[in-house]
Write an enzyme that holds these catalytic residues in place. Structure first.
Site, PDB file in Angstrom:
ATOM      1  N   LYS A 192     -18.331  -5.995   7.884  1.00  0.00           N
ATOM      2  CA  LYS A 192     -17.102  -6.684   8.295  1.00  0.00           C
ATOM      3  C   LYS A 192     -16.763  -6.266   9.717  1.00  0.00           C
ATOM      4  O   LYS A 192     -16.020  -5.308   9.934  1.00  0.00           O
ATOM      5  CB  LYS A 192     -15.952  -6.316   7.344  1.00  0.00           C
ATOM      6  CG  LYS A 192     -15.826  -7.224   6.151  1.00  0.00           C
ATOM      7  CD  LYS A 192     -14.464  -7.014   5.529  1.00  0.00           C
ATOM      8  CE  LYS A 192     -14.336  -7.747   4.213  1.00  0.00           C
ATOM      9  NZ  LYS A 192     -13.125  -7.330   3.496  1.00  0.00           N
ATOM     10  N   SER A 231      -3.061  -7.650   2.965  1.00  0.00           N
ATOM     11  CA  SER A 231      -3.505  -7.467   4.355  1.00  0.00           C
ATOM     12  C   SER A 231      -3.978  -8.795   4.919  1.00  0.00           C
ATOM     13  O   SER A 231      -3.755  -9.094   6.098  1.00  0.00           O
ATOM     14  CB  SER A 231      -4.632  -6.445   4.422  1.00  0.00           C
ATOM     15  OG  SER A 231      -4.187  -5.199   3.981  1.00  0.00           O
ATOM     16  N   ARG A 250      -2.018  -6.614  -8.305  1.00  0.00           N
ATOM     17  CA  ARG A 250      -0.983  -7.593  -7.977  1.00  0.00           C
ATOM     18  C   ARG A 250      -0.988  -8.786  -8.916  1.00  0.00           C
ATOM     19  O   ARG A 250       0.035  -9.320  -9.271  1.00  0.00           O
ATOM     20  CB  ARG A 250      -1.181  -8.114  -6.550  1.00  0.00           C
ATOM     21  CG  ARG A 250      -0.686  -7.226  -5.467  1.00  0.00           C
ATOM     22  CD  ARG A 250      -1.287  -7.593  -4.148  1.00  0.00           C
ATOM     23  NE  ARG A 250      -2.729  -7.382  -4.164  1.00  0.00           N
ATOM     24  CZ  ARG A 250      -3.494  -7.442  -3.091  1.00  0.00           C
ATOM     25  NH1 ARG A 250      -2.983  -7.742  -1.927  1.00  0.00           N
ATOM     26  NH2 ARG A 250      -4.790  -7.221  -3.188  1.00  0.00           N
ATOM     27  N   HIS A 307       0.839  -1.209   0.000  1.00  0.00           N
ATOM     28  CA  HIS A 307       0.000   0.000   0.000  1.00  0.00           C
ATOM     29  C   HIS A 307       0.873   1.259   0.000  1.00  0.00           C
ATOM     30  O   HIS A 307       0.607   2.202  -0.745  1.00  0.00           O
ATOM     31  CB  HIS A 307      -0.884   0.034   1.255  1.00  0.00           C
ATOM     32  CG  HIS A 307      -1.946  -1.018   1.312  1.00  0.00           C
ATOM     33  ND1 HIS A 307      -2.218  -1.738   2.446  1.00  0.00           N
ATOM     34  CD2 HIS A 307      -2.817  -1.467   0.382  1.00  0.00           C
ATOM     35  CE1 HIS A 307      -3.203  -2.581   2.220  1.00  0.00           C
ATOM     36  NE2 HIS A 307      -3.588  -2.448   0.967  1.00  0.00           N
TER      37      HIS A 307
END
Ligand code: ADP
Length: 161
Positions: free
Chosen positions: A41, A129, A91, A17
């Protein structure tokens, strides 16, 4: 003035990040790193204020970067902030598939907002993460994956199991 938004969960912020933030800060006049508050969440690792505090500390050297949090539709938040650019990191091909769908929908909702994708730096390609959270849970070494500001907070978290 070009205003960019880099949204994410940042639970926790990783070196991947930080790399995207540093590179995106060179592309816009003002970059808003926005932590998404997701009421669905509830089992995150870090609270929203902790995520914001880490991002603020880790980006303190970047004069045109600020940190905020938001709830609801990203497109509405982008309008509110008068942003012209949305920053996302890529990614893998699985990131690409998800990001492609999201970018198409966002373009439909907000045609004037342009999404810019920055390719991950190879040394951070495998950092996420969720892998940090897993290593925290299983007490593995994750220090190398996250900025110092994040490590200082995460190392104090007590996980059960
Ligand atoms: P994660 O996908 O790791 O849970 P976020 O939801 O906070 O993290 O991701 C925010 C944005 O940052 C997304 O566009 C994601 O693809 C990107 N990103 C996350 N990790 C990396 C990395 N290691 N390199 C480049 N981009 C990344």
């Amino acid at each position: 003035m070009k205003i960019g938004i880099y949204p994410g969960s940042f639970d926790p912020m990783t070196k991947g990040h930080l790399d995207i933030i540093e590179r995106a800060a060179c592309l816009v006049d003002r970059l808003i790193v926005a932590v998404l508050i997701n009421p669905n969440k509830k089992n995150g690792l870090l609270s929203i204020p902790d995520r914001v505090a880490i991002l603020e500390e880790a980006t303190a050297h970047l004069a045109n970067v600020e940190v905020d949090c938001f709830q609801g539709l990203l497109m509405e938040y982008a309008k509110l902030k008068e942003a012209q650019v949305l920053i996302r990191g890529l990614r893998s091909t699985s990131d690409f598939e998800m990001e492609y769908n999201m970018a198409q929908i966002n373009k439909k909702l907000s045609p004037s907002l342009e999404t810019i994708f920055l390719m991950t730096a190879p040394e951070y390609a495998y950092i996420s993460s969720s892998s940090v959270r897993e290593l925290v849970y299983f007490k593995g070494d994750y220090e190398w994956m996250i900025p110092k500001a994040a490590f200082n907070k995460v190392k104090n978290i007590q996980v059960e199991g």
